[in-house]
Motif scaffolding. Sequence first.
Motif, PDB file in Angstrom:
ATOM      1  N   ALA A 101       0.848  -1.185   0.000  1.00 23.83           N
ATOM      2  CA  ALA A 101       0.000   0.000   0.000  1.00 23.83           C
ATOM      3  C   ALA A 101       0.884   1.235   0.000  1.00 23.83           C
ATOM      4  O   ALA A 101       1.864   1.322   0.738  1.00 23.83           O
ATOM      5  N   GLY A 102       0.556   2.187  -0.862  1.00 21.59           N
ATOM      6  CA  GLY A 102       1.350   3.400  -0.957  1.00 21.59           C
ATOM      7  C   GLY A 102       0.553   4.547  -1.541  1.00 21.59           C
ATOM      8  O   GLY A 102      -0.679   4.478  -1.650  1.00 21.59           O
ATOM      9  N   HIS A 103       1.277   5.572  -1.962  1.00 19.18           N
ATOM     10  CA  HIS A 103       0.655   6.799  -2.476  1.00 19.18           C
ATOM     11  C   HIS A 103       0.683   6.777  -4.001  1.00 19.18           C
ATOM     12  O   HIS A 103       1.659   6.336  -4.607  1.00 19.18           O
ATOM     13  N   PRO A 104      -0.374   7.277  -4.660  1.00 19.39           N
ATOM     14  CA  PRO A 104      -0.429   7.205  -6.122  1.00 19.39           C
ATOM     15  C   PRO A 104       0.649   7.998  -6.843  1.00 19.39           C
ATOM     16  O   PRO A 104       0.909   7.742  -8.023  1.00 19.39           O
ATOM     17  N   GLU A 105       1.311   8.916  -6.156  1.00 26.49           N
ATOM     18  CA  GLU A 105       2.323   9.736  -6.830  1.00 26.49           C
ATOM     19  C   GLU A 105       3.735   9.175  -6.699  1.00 26.49           C
ATOM     20  O   GLU A 105       4.661   9.704  -7.323  1.00 26.49           O
ATOM     21  N   GLU A 106       3.936   8.115  -5.916  1.00 26.06           N
ATOM     22  CA  GLU A 106       5.300   7.627  -5.728  1.00 26.06           C
ATOM     23  C   GLU A 106       5.693   6.636  -6.821  1.00 26.06           C
ATOM     24  O   GLU A 106       4.844   5.979  -7.436  1.00 26.06           O
ATOM     25  N   PRO A 107       6.997   6.521  -7.107  1.00 30.08           N
ATOM     26  CA  PRO A 107       7.457   5.547  -8.100  1.00 30.08           C
ATOM     27  C   PRO A 107       7.009   4.143  -7.724  1.00 30.08           C
ATOM     28  O   PRO A 107       7.021   3.763  -6.550  1.00 30.08           O
ATOM     29  N   GLY A 108       6.609   3.366  -8.730  1.00 29.23           N
ATOM     30  CA  GLY A 108       6.125   2.016  -8.505  1.00 29.23           C
ATOM     31  C   GLY A 108       4.627   1.913  -8.371  1.00 29.23           C
ATOM     32  O   GLY A 108       4.076   0.803  -8.411  1.00 29.23           O
ATOM     33  N   ALA A 109       3.926   3.044  -8.220  1.00 29.05           N
ATOM     34  CA  ALA A 109       2.471   3.020  -8.092  1.00 29.05           C
ATOM     35  C   ALA A 109       1.826   2.647  -9.414  1.00 29.05           C
ATOM     36  O   ALA A 109       2.188   3.186 -10.471  1.00 29.05           O
ATOM     37  N   LEU A 110       0.877   1.726  -9.371  1.00 25.59           N
ATOM     38  CA  LEU A 110       0.188   1.326 -10.586  1.00 25.59           C
ATOM     39  C   LEU A 110      -0.703   2.455 -11.075  1.00 25.59           C
ATOM     40  O   LEU A 110      -1.403   3.110 -10.295  1.00 25.59           O
ATOM     41  N   GLY A 111      -0.705   2.668 -12.391  1.00 30.77           N
ATOM     42  CA  GLY A 111      -1.638   3.602 -12.995  1.00 30.77           C
ATOM     43  C   GLY A 111      -2.986   2.933 -13.206  1.00 30.77           C
ATOM     44  O   GLY A 111      -3.209   1.797 -12.767  1.00 30.77           O
ATOM     45  N   PRO A 112      -3.907   3.627 -13.867  1.00 33.92           N
ATOM     46  CA  PRO A 112      -5.199   3.016 -14.182  1.00 33.92           C
ATOM     47  C   PRO A 112      -5.011   1.701 -14.936  1.00 33.92           C
ATOM     48  O   PRO A 112      -4.129   1.587 -15.797  1.00 33.92           O
ATOM     49  N   ILE A 113      -5.817   0.709 -14.586  1.00 30.97           N
ATOM     50  CA  ILE A 113      -5.722  -0.624 -15.175  1.00 30.97           C
ATOM     51  C   ILE A 113      -6.878  -0.828 -16.147  1.00 30.97           C
ATOM     52  O   ILE A 113      -8.047  -0.665 -15.782  1.00 30.97           O
ATOM     53  N   VAL A 114      -6.562  -1.191 -17.365  1.00 27.41           N
ATOM     54  CA  VAL A 114      -7.561  -1.468 -18.404  1.00 27.41           C
ATOM     55  C   VAL A 114      -7.697  -2.974 -18.548  1.00 27.41           C
ATOM     56  O   VAL A 114      -6.701  -3.677 -18.752  1.00 27.41           O
ATOM     57  N   LEU A 115      -8.924  -3.490 -18.439  1.00 27.87           N
ATOM     58  CA  LEU A 115      -9.182  -4.919 -18.587  1.00 27.87           C
ATOM     59  C   LEU A 115     -10.384  -5.133 -19.492  1.00 27.87           C
ATOM     60  O   LEU A 115     -11.282  -4.292 -19.547  1.00 27.87           O
ATOM     61  N   GLY A 116     -10.410  -6.271 -20.191  1.00 34.76           N
ATOM     62  CA  GLY A 116     -11.567  -6.594 -21.019  1.00 34.76           C
ATOM     63  C   GLY A 116     -11.589  -8.064 -21.387  1.00 34.76           C
ATOM     64  O   GLY A 116     -10.578  -8.770 -21.277  1.00 34.76           O
ATOM     65  N   THR A 117     -12.772  -8.544 -21.806  1.00 42.74           N
ATOM     66  CA  THR A 117     -12.923  -9.921 -22.270  1.00 42.74           C
ATOM     67  C   THR A 117     -13.928  -9.979 -23.412  1.00 42.74           C
ATOM     68  O   THR A 117     -14.732  -9.068 -23.605  1.00 42.74           O
ATOM     69  N   ASP A 118     -13.885 -11.069 -24.155  1.00 42.02           N
ATOM     70  CA  ASP A 118     -14.878 -11.370 -25.181  1.00 42.02           C
ATOM     71  C   ASP A 118     -15.089 -12.880 -25.182  1.00 42.02           C
ATOM     72  O   ASP A 118     -14.398 -13.627 -25.879  1.00 42.02           O
ATOM     73  N   GLY A 119     -16.067 -13.338 -24.398  1.00 42.96           N
ATOM     74  CA  GLY A 119     -16.337 -14.767 -24.280  1.00 42.96           C
ATOM     75  C   GLY A 119     -16.917 -15.388 -25.529  1.00 42.96           C
ATOM     76  O   GLY A 119     -16.906 -16.627 -25.667  1.00 42.96           O
ATOM     77  N   GLU A 120     -17.412 -14.579 -26.448  1.00 45.38           N
ATOM     78  CA  GLU A 120     -17.932 -15.141 -27.693  1.00 45.38           C
ATOM     79  C   GLU A 120     -16.827 -15.749 -28.541  1.00 45.38           C
ATOM     80  O   GLU A 120     -17.099 -16.525 -29.460  1.00 45.38           O
ATOM     81  N   LEU A 121     -15.581 -15.414 -28.232  1.00 45.67           N
ATOM     82  CA  LEU A 121     -14.435 -15.947 -28.971  1.00 45.67           C
ATOM     83  C   LEU A 121     -13.591 -16.886 -28.113  1.00 45.67           C
ATOM     84  O   LEU A 121     -12.426 -17.131 -28.405  1.00 45.67           O
ATOM     85  N   SER A 122     -14.200 -17.455 -27.078  1.00 41.99           N
ATOM     86  CA  SER A 122     -13.449 -18.330 -26.181  1.00 41.99           C
ATOM     87  C   SER A 122     -12.910 -19.576 -26.866  1.00 41.99           C
ATOM     88  O   SER A 122     -11.943 -20.183 -26.414  1.00 41.99           O
ATOM     89  N   HIS A 123     -13.531 -19.966 -27.981  1.00 41.63           N
ATOM     90  CA  HIS A 123     -13.088 -21.168 -28.683  1.00 41.63           C
ATOM     91  C   HIS A 123     -11.726 -20.999 -29.350  1.00 41.63           C
ATOM     92  O   HIS A 123     -11.100 -21.997 -29.741  1.00 41.63           O
ATOM     93  N   LEU A 124     -11.250 -19.770 -29.487  1.00 42.71           N
ATOM     94  CA  LEU A 124      -9.972 -19.557 -30.163  1.00 42.71           C
ATOM     95  C   LEU A 124      -8.794 -20.078 -29.356  1.00 42.71           C
ATOM     96  O   LEU A 124      -7.769 -20.462 -29.920  1.00 42.71           O
ATOM     97  N   ILE A 125      -8.926 -20.082 -28.029  1.00 43.83           N
ATOM     98  CA  ILE A 125      -7.865 -20.541 -27.136  1.00 43.83           C
ATOM     99  C   ILE A 125      -8.529 -21.364 -26.041  1.00 43.83           C
ATOM    100  O   ILE A 125      -9.264 -20.814 -25.216  1.00 43.83           O
ATOM    101  N   GLN A 126      -8.263 -22.667 -26.006  1.00 41.34           N
ATOM    102  CA  GLN A 126      -8.980 -23.496 -25.046  1.00 41.34           C
ATOM    103  C   GLN A 126      -8.297 -24.850 -24.840  1.00 41.34           C
ATOM    104  O   GLN A 126      -7.489 -25.291 -25.656  1.00 41.34           O
ATOM    105  N   VAL A 127      -8.669 -25.484 -23.725  1.00 42.60           N
ATOM    106  CA  VAL A 127      -8.438 -26.912 -23.498  1.00 42.60           C
ATOM    107  C   VAL A 127      -9.827 -27.516 -23.405  1.00 42.60           C
ATOM    108  O   VAL A 127     -10.521 -27.342 -22.402  1.00 42.60           O
TER     109      VAL A 127
END
Length: 340
Positions: free
Chosen positions: A175-201
């Motif tokens: 836990a730390g301050h957003p302005e210090e070195p090493g602080a994570l910036g905004p995180i972008v995440l996404g998914t598309d389950g309609e294409l799950s067949h492209l990579i699977q076991v």
Amino acid sequence: MPMSPPTDERTAVVSGVGGWVPPHVVTNDDLSAHLDTSDEWIRTRTGIRTRHRVLPGMATSDLAVEAGRRALENSGEPRAGAVVLATTTPDRICPATAPDVAARLGLTGVPAFDISAVCTGFLYGLATAAGLLAAGITDRVLLIGADAFTTIVDPLDRSTAVIFADGAGAVVLRAGHPEEPGALGPIVLGTDGELSHLIQVPAGGSRQRSSLRPQAPGEQFFQMEGRDTFRHAVDRMSTASRDAVRAAGWTVADLDRFAAHQANSRILTAVADRLGIPAEHQLSNIAAVGNTGAASIPLLLAQSHADGRLAAGHRTLLTAFGGGLAWGATTLIWPKLPGS
């Protein structure tokens, strides 16, 4: 949409890093001995020269423990209040592998759990760890990406056997301050389950088991539709990267280092070209370790930090793409770490 870091004092800050690969090295010539391929074919299409493979009896937890231990040592503090393990290859279907890893690291009693987002697992793990810190559940999280991918790859499938490998990487987040070195910036995440067949076991999960039909030959192995996967990987990582850089208040020209999931050298080149990132700013280890799944980015960070390619003050972009389909990106200014 990007998720902004907390505005209070509990932003996730990188305070340690470590990585490990098993000692058994597999060269392109080794693979050519039983596959219809050659060193030149593999190098020109993937950029890979060697990769590491677990020894008989070795499991994902063994990789994770070693990487986690090194990250904790690098942080200067052997304790963590939670362990998060990103993996596609748990030691067993049940229970999760993270509690075993935590116990072997002397962290019995802390919350420990697995997350599954295939090669994007580390980015999802960063978001998860940031949430644990923001909620005040703990002040330190050990996040590990580890995969024994060769255990789920068909050794006779040229399209996957030459690419995937085994390894682990880890970071300690405090836990730390957003302005210090090493602080994570905004995180972008996404998914598309309609294409799950492209990579699977295909086999082994509840859908196949409950169908009562026999497992078809090869369904127990990792499968990937390469051409479509390539296109989506380049599109999604490029878009997520732009979004993360913009959300951080940066431009691509501000970047000092680019650390992308080491999927394939052609994908890495295509994403970097689309973003306009020069070669001297791109971090890569794919030639020596191949595609290590969820371990890819943290292993790259650990090795780049150790050899000096990634230094304190570098404005760094992380991005990944994998099965789900899933993708993600974030930014940080690389810190000066205690164990450096």
